[in-house]
Design an enzyme around this catalytic site. Sequence first.
Site, PDB file in Angstrom:
ATOM      1  N   ARG A  30      -0.648   4.299   1.994  1.00  0.00           N
ATOM      2  CA  ARG A  30      -1.260   6.248   1.132  1.00  0.00           C
ATOM      3  C   ARG A  30      -1.697   6.578   1.699  1.00  0.00           C
ATOM      4  NH1 ARG A  30       3.291   5.310  -0.698  1.00  0.00           N
ATOM      5  NH2 ARG A  30       3.535   4.698  -3.405  1.00  0.00           N
ATOM      6  N   HIS A  90       6.716  10.594   5.958  1.00  0.00           N
ATOM      7  CA  HIS A  90       6.248   9.081   4.765  1.00  0.00           C
ATOM      8  C   HIS A  90       7.982   9.110   4.369  1.00  0.00           C
ATOM      9  CE1 HIS A  90       4.971   8.075   1.152  1.00  0.00           C
ATOM     10  NE2 HIS A  90       5.278   7.478   0.890  1.00  0.00           N
TER      11      HIS A  90
END
Length: 307
Positions: free
Chosen positions: A222, A270
């Site tokens: 993350r 992402h």
Amino acid sequence: MAFLFNSDAERAKVFANAFAHALPHQRFLTPAEAFDPADVRYLLTWTVPDDIERYANLEVLFSIGAGVDQIEPASLPPNIKLVRMVEDGIVRMMQEYVTLAVLALHRDLPGYLSQQAGGVWGVRPVRQAPDCQVSVLGLGVLATAVLDRLEPFGFIRQGWSRSARDIAGVNCFNGPEQLTQLLAQTDILVCLLPLTSETRGILNVELFSRLPRGAGLVHVGRGPQLDHDALIGALDSGQLAGAVIDVTDPEPLPADHELWRHPKVIVTPHIASVTQPQTAARAVIDNIGRHEAGLAPLGLVDRDRGY
Ligand code: GLV
């Protein structure tokens, strides 16, 4: 009692079909229909609805993604089971991406891309795979599957987790002291940790300084786990040779951010791994079966641990 699918309409169609076949008696709803939240027994969503207290009979909240850090634990009544997405499509895509990234760093793709931009025909040194130590931070379902996929290349495979793990063919480390030990013997570091208060900012100056000079980084955890300035500093000093970064903070990464143009960095938006509706519907249906049989769903989140 209903299943509420609170995500995009395209994936809803795939889920609705799968439910009609596998669970024909389960009422299937989307937010486009009028419904009473008190009728919802299962909710699939990315974030917790603002009016969650009206979902008085909710038993399980399924995250549409593998991560659950977007869900503030305090916002969810403690009796509701929180389940992260564990499904074959997510696993396969993560295996593909990390293999791509590890091989890219192993064979110095960033270096060759820079040479190509300058029209330079030059041979760069390569460490042979059996001498290359690939370490994955986090040893959950995705990390274990990634390490398995890397097996045929002959890398020295290693992993680190909070608590002890035993995986055939993988040197497993755990706890803070062994992290230092692992880093000292790592050529390519892959971050696949969940975001928790303990992992926020973990990829920082100190961690990079513990790696051997010239190591590489693959970041698929993350964004807030990575200190961007520390990464750029480590790349510019030569402490790190290259990085493949799929997650950033913020996302999207601003167009003028230095990382986009850094010659030793490959950035992707992402996309390493994305929930695939067919396989995800299968996984959710199986988990409803487990829940109704009194078994824990696969991917059940330990609220104290945060993953
Ligand atoms: C993506 O990052 C996910 O959580 O599935």
